[in-house]
Design a protein around this motif. Structure first.
Motif, PDB file in Angstrom:
ATOM      1  N   LEU A 111      44.767 -16.467 -19.662  1.00  0.00           N
ATOM      2  CA  LEU A 111      45.446 -15.214 -20.008  1.00  0.00           C
ATOM      3  C   LEU A 111      45.907 -14.498 -18.743  1.00  0.00           C
ATOM      4  O   LEU A 111      47.048 -14.050 -18.652  1.00  0.00           O
ATOM      5  CB  LEU A 111      44.512 -14.311 -20.818  1.00  0.00           C
ATOM      6  CG  LEU A 111      45.070 -12.949 -21.215  1.00  0.00           C
ATOM      7  CD1 LEU A 111      46.318 -13.098 -22.082  1.00  0.00           C
ATOM      8  CD2 LEU A 111      44.010 -12.151 -21.942  1.00  0.00           C
ATOM      9  N   LEU A 112      45.042 -14.412 -17.746  1.00  0.00           N
ATOM     10  CA  LEU A 112      45.417 -13.744 -16.492  1.00  0.00           C
ATOM     11  C   LEU A 112      46.542 -14.508 -15.784  1.00  0.00           C
ATOM     12  O   LEU A 112      47.456 -13.897 -15.224  1.00  0.00           O
ATOM     13  CB  LEU A 112      44.201 -13.613 -15.578  1.00  0.00           C
ATOM     14  CG  LEU A 112      43.110 -12.675 -16.090  1.00  0.00           C
ATOM     15  CD1 LEU A 112      41.903 -12.705 -15.166  1.00  0.00           C
ATOM     16  CD2 LEU A 112      43.629 -11.257 -16.246  1.00  0.00           C
ATOM     17  N   ARG A 113      46.484 -15.826 -15.820  1.00  0.00           N
ATOM     18  CA  ARG A 113      47.542 -16.636 -15.214  1.00  0.00           C
ATOM     19  C   ARG A 113      48.872 -16.371 -15.913  1.00  0.00           C
ATOM     20  O   ARG A 113      49.908 -16.195 -15.269  1.00  0.00           O
ATOM     21  CB  ARG A 113      47.178 -18.112 -15.308  1.00  0.00           C
ATOM     22  CG  ARG A 113      48.106 -19.031 -14.571  1.00  0.00           C
ATOM     23  CD  ARG A 113      47.709 -20.504 -14.645  1.00  0.00           C
ATOM     24  NE  ARG A 113      46.282 -20.728 -14.550  1.00  0.00           N
ATOM     25  CZ  ARG A 113      45.508 -21.191 -15.550  1.00  0.00           C
ATOM     26  NH1 ARG A 113      46.046 -21.477 -16.723  1.00  0.00           N
ATOM     27  NH2 ARG A 113      44.221 -21.383 -15.392  1.00  0.00           N
ATOM     28  N   ARG A 114      48.824 -16.310 -17.241  1.00  0.00           N
ATOM     29  CA  ARG A 114      50.045 -16.062 -18.016  1.00  0.00           C
ATOM     30  C   ARG A 114      50.616 -14.679 -17.721  1.00  0.00           C
ATOM     31  O   ARG A 114      51.828 -14.516 -17.581  1.00  0.00           O
ATOM     32  CB  ARG A 114      49.737 -16.213 -19.509  1.00  0.00           C
ATOM     33  CG  ARG A 114      50.925 -16.031 -20.416  1.00  0.00           C
ATOM     34  CD  ARG A 114      50.561 -16.501 -21.813  1.00  0.00           C
ATOM     35  NE  ARG A 114      51.518 -16.094 -22.805  1.00  0.00           N
ATOM     36  CZ  ARG A 114      52.691 -16.675 -22.985  1.00  0.00           C
ATOM     37  NH1 ARG A 114      53.044 -17.686 -22.241  1.00  0.00           N
ATOM     38  NH2 ARG A 114      53.521 -16.245 -23.920  1.00  0.00           N
ATOM     39  N   VAL A 115      49.733 -13.678 -17.608  1.00  0.00           N
ATOM     40  CA  VAL A 115      50.191 -12.314 -17.320  1.00  0.00           C
ATOM     41  C   VAL A 115      50.799 -12.248 -15.920  1.00  0.00           C
ATOM     42  O   VAL A 115      51.834 -11.611 -15.708  1.00  0.00           O
ATOM     43  CB  VAL A 115      49.028 -11.306 -17.482  1.00  0.00           C
ATOM     44  CG1 VAL A 115      49.402  -9.950 -16.926  1.00  0.00           C
ATOM     45  CG2 VAL A 115      48.632 -11.199 -18.947  1.00  0.00           C
ATOM     46  N   ARG A 116      50.172 -12.929 -14.955  1.00  0.00           N
ATOM     47  CA  ARG A 116      50.719 -12.934 -13.589  1.00  0.00           C
ATOM     48  C   ARG A 116      52.088 -13.602 -13.540  1.00  0.00           C
ATOM     49  O   ARG A 116      52.999 -13.121 -12.864  1.00  0.00           O
ATOM     50  CB  ARG A 116      49.785 -13.679 -12.638  1.00  0.00           C
ATOM     51  CG  ARG A 116      48.671 -12.864 -12.084  1.00  0.00           C
ATOM     52  CD  ARG A 116      47.992 -13.547 -10.905  1.00  0.00           C
ATOM     53  NE  ARG A 116      47.580 -14.924 -11.177  1.00  0.00           N
ATOM     54  CZ  ARG A 116      46.410 -15.287 -11.702  1.00  0.00           C
ATOM     55  NH1 ARG A 116      45.525 -14.361 -12.015  1.00  0.00           N
ATOM     56  NH2 ARG A 116      46.124 -16.553 -11.912  1.00  0.00           N
ATOM     57  N   ARG A 117      52.240 -14.704 -14.247  1.00  0.00           N
ATOM     58  CA  ARG A 117      53.491 -15.462 -14.187  1.00  0.00           C
ATOM     59  C   ARG A 117      54.624 -14.837 -14.983  1.00  0.00           C
ATOM     60  O   ARG A 117      55.756 -14.762 -14.517  1.00  0.00           O
ATOM     61  CB  ARG A 117      53.270 -16.885 -14.668  1.00  0.00           C
ATOM     62  CG  ARG A 117      52.476 -17.712 -13.702  1.00  0.00           C
ATOM     63  CD  ARG A 117      52.336 -19.128 -14.198  1.00  0.00           C
ATOM     64  NE  ARG A 117      51.521 -19.898 -13.269  1.00  0.00           N
ATOM     65  CZ  ARG A 117      51.001 -21.064 -13.545  1.00  0.00           C
ATOM     66  NH1 ARG A 117      51.201 -21.612 -14.724  1.00  0.00           N
ATOM     67  NH2 ARG A 117      50.279 -21.701 -12.653  1.00  0.00           N
ATOM     68  N   SER A 118      54.322 -14.410 -16.205  1.00  0.00           N
ATOM     69  CA  SER A 118      55.404 -13.941 -17.081  1.00  0.00           C
ATOM     70  C   SER A 118      55.299 -12.470 -17.452  1.00  0.00           C
ATOM     71  O   SER A 118      56.248 -11.910 -17.985  1.00  0.00           O
ATOM     72  CB  SER A 118      55.430 -14.770 -18.367  1.00  0.00           C
ATOM     73  OG  SER A 118      54.276 -14.514 -19.147  1.00  0.00           O
ATOM     74  N   GLY A 119      54.134 -11.877 -17.248  1.00  0.00           N
ATOM     75  CA  GLY A 119      53.955 -10.486 -17.634  1.00  0.00           C
ATOM     76  C   GLY A 119      53.726 -10.301 -19.125  1.00  0.00           C
ATOM     77  O   GLY A 119      53.745  -9.179 -19.617  1.00  0.00           O
ATOM     78  N   GLU A 120      53.520 -11.391 -19.857  1.00  0.00           N
ATOM     79  CA  GLU A 120      53.377 -11.307 -21.310  1.00  0.00           C
ATOM     80  C   GLU A 120      51.944 -11.546 -21.753  1.00  0.00           C
ATOM     81  O   GLU A 120      51.223 -12.342 -21.167  1.00  0.00           O
ATOM     82  CB  GLU A 120      54.274 -12.348 -21.983  1.00  0.00           C
ATOM     83  CG  GLU A 120      55.740 -12.060 -21.824  1.00  0.00           C
ATOM     84  CD  GLU A 120      56.574 -12.984 -22.669  1.00  0.00           C
ATOM     85  OE1 GLU A 120      56.027 -13.658 -23.553  1.00  0.00           O
ATOM     86  OE2 GLU A 120      57.787 -13.029 -22.452  1.00  0.00           O
ATOM     87  N   LEU A 121      51.572 -10.854 -22.820  1.00  0.00           N
ATOM     88  CA  LEU A 121      50.258 -11.033 -23.432  1.00  0.00           C
ATOM     89  C   LEU A 121      50.318 -11.873 -24.696  1.00  0.00           C
ATOM     90  O   LEU A 121      49.298 -12.379 -25.147  1.00  0.00           O
ATOM     91  CB  LEU A 121      49.652  -9.665 -23.802  1.00  0.00           C
ATOM     92  CG  LEU A 121      49.206  -8.772 -22.665  1.00  0.00           C
ATOM     93  CD1 LEU A 121      48.814  -7.406 -23.208  1.00  0.00           C
ATOM     94  CD2 LEU A 121      48.047  -9.397 -21.930  1.00  0.00           C
ATOM     95  N   VAL A 122      51.521 -12.002 -25.259  1.00  0.00           N
ATOM     96  CA  VAL A 122      51.641 -12.689 -26.543  1.00  0.00           C
ATOM     97  C   VAL A 122      51.256 -14.157 -26.405  1.00  0.00           C
ATOM     98  O   VAL A 122      51.537 -14.783 -25.386  1.00  0.00           O
ATOM     99  CB  VAL A 122      53.071 -12.575 -27.127  1.00  0.00           C
ATOM    100  CG1 VAL A 122      53.379 -11.159 -27.530  1.00  0.00           C
ATOM    101  CG2 VAL A 122      54.095 -13.090 -26.153  1.00  0.00           C
ATOM    102  N   PRO A 123      50.588 -14.707 -27.423  1.00  0.00           N
ATOM    103  CA  PRO A 123      50.193 -16.113 -27.345  1.00  0.00           C
ATOM    104  C   PRO A 123      51.404 -17.031 -27.429  1.00  0.00           C
ATOM    105  O   PRO A 123      52.457 -16.658 -27.945  1.00  0.00           O
ATOM    106  CB  PRO A 123      49.290 -16.296 -28.562  1.00  0.00           C
ATOM    107  CG  PRO A 123      49.676 -15.214 -29.494  1.00  0.00           C
ATOM    108  CD  PRO A 123      50.155 -14.072 -28.650  1.00  0.00           C
ATOM    109  N   LEU A 124      51.237 -18.223 -26.913  1.00  0.00           N
ATOM    110  CA  LEU A 124      52.286 -19.225 -27.030  1.00  0.00           C
ATOM    111  C   LEU A 124      52.450 -19.606 -28.492  1.00  0.00           C
ATOM    112  O   LEU A 124      51.520 -19.478 -29.281  1.00  0.00           O
ATOM    113  CB  LEU A 124      51.921 -20.471 -26.222  1.00  0.00           C
ATOM    114  CG  LEU A 124      51.832 -20.282 -24.721  1.00  0.00           C
ATOM    115  CD1 LEU A 124      51.294 -21.549 -24.079  1.00  0.00           C
ATOM    116  CD2 LEU A 124      53.174 -19.913 -24.136  1.00  0.00           C
TER     117      LEU A 124
END
Length: 82
Positions: free
Chosen positions: A41-54
């Protein structure tokens, strides 16, 4: 298939990780999620700024067609002890 965690939970996890002195492991234990979920989740937020699941990816197709499944159910009903 398991439903993705809510946006509210995701937001709280990210906020808790941003606080000083909170390890990712401690946050995962507090919220009852896995450490890998927090890391991802933290990696996803850092990369894309999004919280929504894939988006969910479809699983493999059933190997037993409907007719075979019904035949199996009938056979099980006949052979199972009552």
């Amino acid at each position: 298939m398991v439903a993705p965690y809510s946006l509210d939970l995701r937001r709280k996890v990210v906020q808790a990780c941003k606080r000083q002195g909170q390890s990712q492991r401690a946050v995962a234990e507090f919220f009852g999620v896995s450490l890998s979920f927090v890391e991802g989740l933290l990696r996803r937020v850092r990369r894309s700024g999004e919280l929504v699941p894939l988006r969910r990816r479809p699983g493999p197709h059933a190997k037993v067609d409907e007719e075979s499944c019904q035949r199996l159910e009938r056979w099980l009903a006949k052979t199972s002890p009552t």
